[in-house]
Design an enzyme around this catalytic site. Structure first.
Site, PDB file in Angstrom:
ATOM      1  N   LYS A 161      41.751  10.461  -4.399  1.00  0.00           N
ATOM      2  CA  LYS A 161      43.193  10.396  -4.118  1.00  0.00           C
ATOM      3  C   LYS A 161      43.727  11.800  -3.861  1.00  0.00           C
ATOM      4  CE  LYS A 161      42.940   6.488  -7.083  1.00  0.00           C
ATOM      5  NZ  LYS A 161      43.269   5.394  -6.183  1.00  0.00           N
ATOM      6  N   ASP A 177      44.152   9.015 -18.228  1.00  0.00           N
ATOM      7  CA  ASP A 177      43.626   8.665 -16.909  1.00  0.00           C
ATOM      8  C   ASP A 177      44.585   9.266 -15.879  1.00  0.00           C
ATOM      9  OD1 ASP A 177      42.867   7.591 -14.516  1.00  0.00           O
ATOM     10  OD2 ASP A 177      42.914   5.489 -15.154  1.00  0.00           O
ATOM     11  N   TRP A 226      46.021  -0.571 -14.130  1.00  0.00           N
ATOM     12  CA  TRP A 226      44.878   0.294 -14.468  1.00  0.00           C
ATOM     13  C   TRP A 226      44.739   0.451 -15.971  1.00  0.00           C
ATOM     14  CZ3 TRP A 226      41.056   0.339 -11.397  1.00  0.00           C
ATOM     15  CH2 TRP A 226      41.282   0.159 -10.036  1.00  0.00           C
TER      16      TRP A 226
END
Ligand code: PMP
Length: 361
Positions: free
Chosen positions: A196, A172, A102
């Protein structure tokens, strides 16, 4: 009805109480005579829902008043572009950590606009460890330092915010926001897609410090990608993801009722301590990540013989344990254990893993 244990990395399980409340309110929210899906986003009903969600998130994370909370669309990936477009001048130096997949996607996107300097690099250890602070290299002239707090695919997590030495820190937290208490003052901006830990997909939280809102975006930045425009319009510049916003609000209330982020952190530690301990002791399963930096959300592991992967997954599904397959880029298995994963889910997974190892070891 029988609900299964869903170990998906996202969209992931939601608390059953939340789903039941959604069901109960689906046709008529709070005697409004309407579903939340049908409400105008600028009307009093939705305004109340939206404000309450923001207030609860602020309370949960103790967000100071000099930070704005935005509820945007476009997922985590849109933030990969919004961060460089809004917070740095064209071609300016921006610092990034490279700790997994990511991070890399974020870096690739930033390269479209800026000069990316890799400040913290895990490539040398194949993304199984965070380099020692003495190896970090954060340039003084960088517009910000971006890092991925939890690498959802590699299962590698920062246990504390990196010291960015006065440069605005951008995090993030797509796969671990609300899983632990934070010192918000350490950050310039935090973002997280919802699917999530926070709610359904379609909405993204951004927590941004006021001084960063004052930075001038790159000229060609579209209105929809400007933080300042969303902040000035209380995230109602365009029609927001109203229903997802409402469900996130219910999840925030649920987290508060369960004991807040401190309790979420305690549960996450308990869940993963048990699982990592078993994996390390098993002689059958393996987790490659340095134990100091193992994720408390995404537990990755491989089997002794990858030829057994298919049987493992098939039998797991039969036992009601869903979506344990690791990301296609790294293979193996991944058990995502977000806030909504009940203790019984971890117990069932452990029992299954023990039995499988006994049969095939
Ligand atoms: N960052 C991280 C850490 C993620 O795990 C994900 C999604 N798995 C994203 C960003 C991208 O989020 P989205 O799919 O909402 O764009």
């Amino acid at each position: 009805m029988s609900r299964k244990f869903n170990f998906s990395a996202g969209p992931a399980m939601l608390p059953e109480e939340v789903l039941q409340q959604v069901q109960a309110e689906l046709l008529d929210w709070n005697s409004s005579g309407m579903s939340v899906m049908e409400m105008p986003h600028r009307g009093d009903f939705f305004e109340g829902i939206a404000n309450q969600a923001e207030q609860d998130l602020r309370e949960l994370l103790k967000i100071p008043s000099n930070y704005k909370v935005l509820f945007l669309q476009g997922g985590g990936r849109t933030q990969f572009a919004m961060v460089p477009m809004n917070l740095a001048k064209e071609a300016e130096c921006v610092a990034y950590s490279n700790t997994g997949t990511w991070s890399q996607f974020a870096i690739e996107e930033a390269k479209r606009y800026n000069t990316v300097h890799i400040a913290i690099d895990s490539e040398g250890n194949n993304y199984t460890n965070l380099p020692d602070k003495s190896e970090w290299n954060i340039p003084d002239n960088a517009a910000y330092l971006h890092y991925t707090d939890n690498e959802t695919i590699q299962g590698l997590e920062f246990s504390q915010a990196p010291d960015s030495r006065g440069i605005p820190l951008i995090s993030d937290m797509s796969s671990n926001l609300l899983s632990k208490p934070l010192e918000i003052n350490q950050y310039g901006l935090i973002y997280a897609c919802a699917q999530k830990n926070l709610g359904p997909s379609g909405i993204t939280m951004v927590i941004i410090r006021d001084d960063l809102l004052a930075r001038e975006p790159i000229v060609s930045t579209p209105s929809m990608l400007r933080y300042k425009i969303h902040a000035e319009n209380n995230s109602l510049y365009n029609t927001p993801a109203c229903f997802a916003w409402y469900v996130c609000g219910l999840v925030f209330k649920w987290v508060k009722n369960q004991g807040g982020v401190e309790e979420m952190a305690r549960r996450a530690k308990a869940r993963t301590d048990e699982l990592y301990h078993y994996i390390d002791a098993s002689g059958f399963y393996n987790n490659p990540v340095n134990s100091a930096h193992r994720s408390k959300m995404n537990v990755v592991f491989t089997l002794k013989d990858e030829k057994l992967d298919g049987t493992f997954l098939k039998n797991a599904e039969k036992a009601g344990l869903m979506n344990l397959k690791g990301h296609r880029s790294v293979g193996g298995m991944r058990a995502s254990l977000y806030n909504s994963m009940p203790k019984a889910g971890v117990a069932a997974l452990l029992q299954f893993m023990r039995e499988f190892a006994a049969q095939h070891g």
